[in-house]
Motif scaffolding. Sequence first.
Motif, PDB file in Angstrom:
ATOM      1  N   UNK A  93     -47.354  80.197   6.226  1.00 34.63           N
ATOM      2  CA  UNK A  93     -46.037  79.666   5.895  1.00 34.63           C
ATOM      3  C   UNK A  93     -45.683  78.684   6.997  1.00 34.63           C
ATOM      4  N   UNK A  94     -45.291  77.467   6.611  1.00 33.30           N
ATOM      5  CA  UNK A  94     -44.961  76.414   7.572  1.00 33.30           C
ATOM      6  C   UNK A  94     -43.583  75.866   7.244  1.00 33.30           C
ATOM      7  N   UNK A  95     -42.772  75.741   8.277  1.00 31.00           N
ATOM      8  CA  UNK A  95     -41.440  75.142   8.185  1.00 31.00           C
ATOM      9  C   UNK A  95     -41.522  73.845   8.974  1.00 31.00           C
ATOM     10  N   UNK A 117     -37.132  70.518   9.364  1.00 32.51           N
ATOM     11  CA  UNK A 117     -36.452  71.519   8.553  1.00 32.51           C
ATOM     12  C   UNK A 117     -36.302  71.158   7.096  1.00 32.51           C
ATOM     13  N   UNK A 118     -36.903  70.049   6.673  1.00 35.69           N
ATOM     14  CA  UNK A 118     -36.765  69.605   5.290  1.00 35.69           C
ATOM     15  C   UNK A 118     -37.811  70.204   4.359  1.00 35.69           C
ATOM     16  N   UNK A 136     -47.448  76.206  -2.435  1.00 39.17           N
ATOM     17  CA  UNK A 136     -46.104  75.913  -2.930  1.00 39.17           C
ATOM     18  C   UNK A 136     -45.368  75.172  -1.819  1.00 39.17           C
ATOM     19  N   UNK A 137     -44.781  74.025  -2.151  1.00 47.03           N
ATOM     20  CA  UNK A 137     -44.028  73.239  -1.182  1.00 47.03           C
ATOM     21  C   UNK A 137     -42.620  72.985  -1.719  1.00 47.03           C
ATOM     22  N   UNK A 138     -41.642  73.215  -0.879  1.00 47.64           N
ATOM     23  CA  UNK A 138     -40.238  72.957  -1.231  1.00 47.64           C
ATOM     24  C   UNK A 138     -39.708  71.884  -0.291  1.00 47.64           C
ATOM     25  N   UNK A 139     -39.230  70.765  -0.845  1.00 42.68           N
ATOM     26  CA  UNK A 139     -38.572  69.700  -0.072  1.00 42.68           C
ATOM     27  C   UNK A 139     -37.078  69.797  -0.369  1.00 42.68           C
ATOM     28  N   UNK A 140     -36.309  70.175   0.639  1.00 43.97           N
ATOM     29  CA  UNK A 140     -34.890  70.438   0.440  1.00 43.97           C
ATOM     30  C   UNK A 140     -34.097  69.160   0.169  1.00 43.97           C
ATOM     31  N   UNK A 163     -34.957  66.445  -1.316  1.00 41.61           N
ATOM     32  CA  UNK A 163     -35.217  65.935  -2.661  1.00 41.61           C
ATOM     33  C   UNK A 163     -34.997  66.987  -3.739  1.00 41.61           C
ATOM     34  N   UNK A 164     -34.736  68.225  -3.321  1.00 44.28           N
ATOM     35  CA  UNK A 164     -34.635  69.367  -4.230  1.00 44.28           C
ATOM     36  C   UNK A 164     -35.857  69.409  -5.148  1.00 44.28           C
ATOM     37  N   UNK A 165     -37.039  69.291  -4.539  1.00 44.54           N
ATOM     38  CA  UNK A 165     -38.288  69.191  -5.287  1.00 44.54           C
ATOM     39  C   UNK A 165     -39.244  70.320  -4.892  1.00 44.54           C
ATOM     40  N   UNK A 166     -39.864  70.914  -5.889  1.00 40.58           N
ATOM     41  CA  UNK A 166     -40.894  71.923  -5.680  1.00 40.58           C
ATOM     42  C   UNK A 166     -42.220  71.375  -6.165  1.00 40.58           C
ATOM     43  N   UNK A 167     -43.278  71.626  -5.407  1.00 39.62           N
ATOM     44  CA  UNK A 167     -44.623  71.212  -5.811  1.00 39.62           C
ATOM     45  C   UNK A 167     -45.538  72.425  -5.759  1.00 39.62           C
TER      46      UNK A 167
END
Length: 116
Positions: A31-33, A37-38, A60-64, A66-70
């Motif tokens: 898990x990487x933050x 922090x984005x 799984x990647x979450x970009x806060x 852009x509110x985007x999940x990949x």
Amino acid sequence: MQVPINNKFWGRFTKYNAGISVNKPDSSASIIFGDKGDMLKASFTHHLDKSKKTVVVGEITKRFSLNENTFTVGGSYAVDSLTLVKGKLNNHEKRGAVFRGGPTLSGSGSTDPNLF
């Protein structure tokens, strides 16, 4: 953990990342933050055979911002000690492939349907 500091403006953080990983003989997870922090990324790798020739990967990647999940899945297979084939696909229909055949022959390619 990575914390670079911009010397021009002493004490100003230019970037910071933090992560944790767990490794076992046949798998690993992390898990990487990062990206100030984005971004939050979780990944899992599993070797399907004892010789570690066949590997499956999920990420799984979450970009806060852009509110985007990949969601990305992929795998690799070592044909022999010199030949490796890899492939991946994500939920945005981006695909990638790599072929490495010995120390002198390699090739890679990717497609992004959003460009067409």
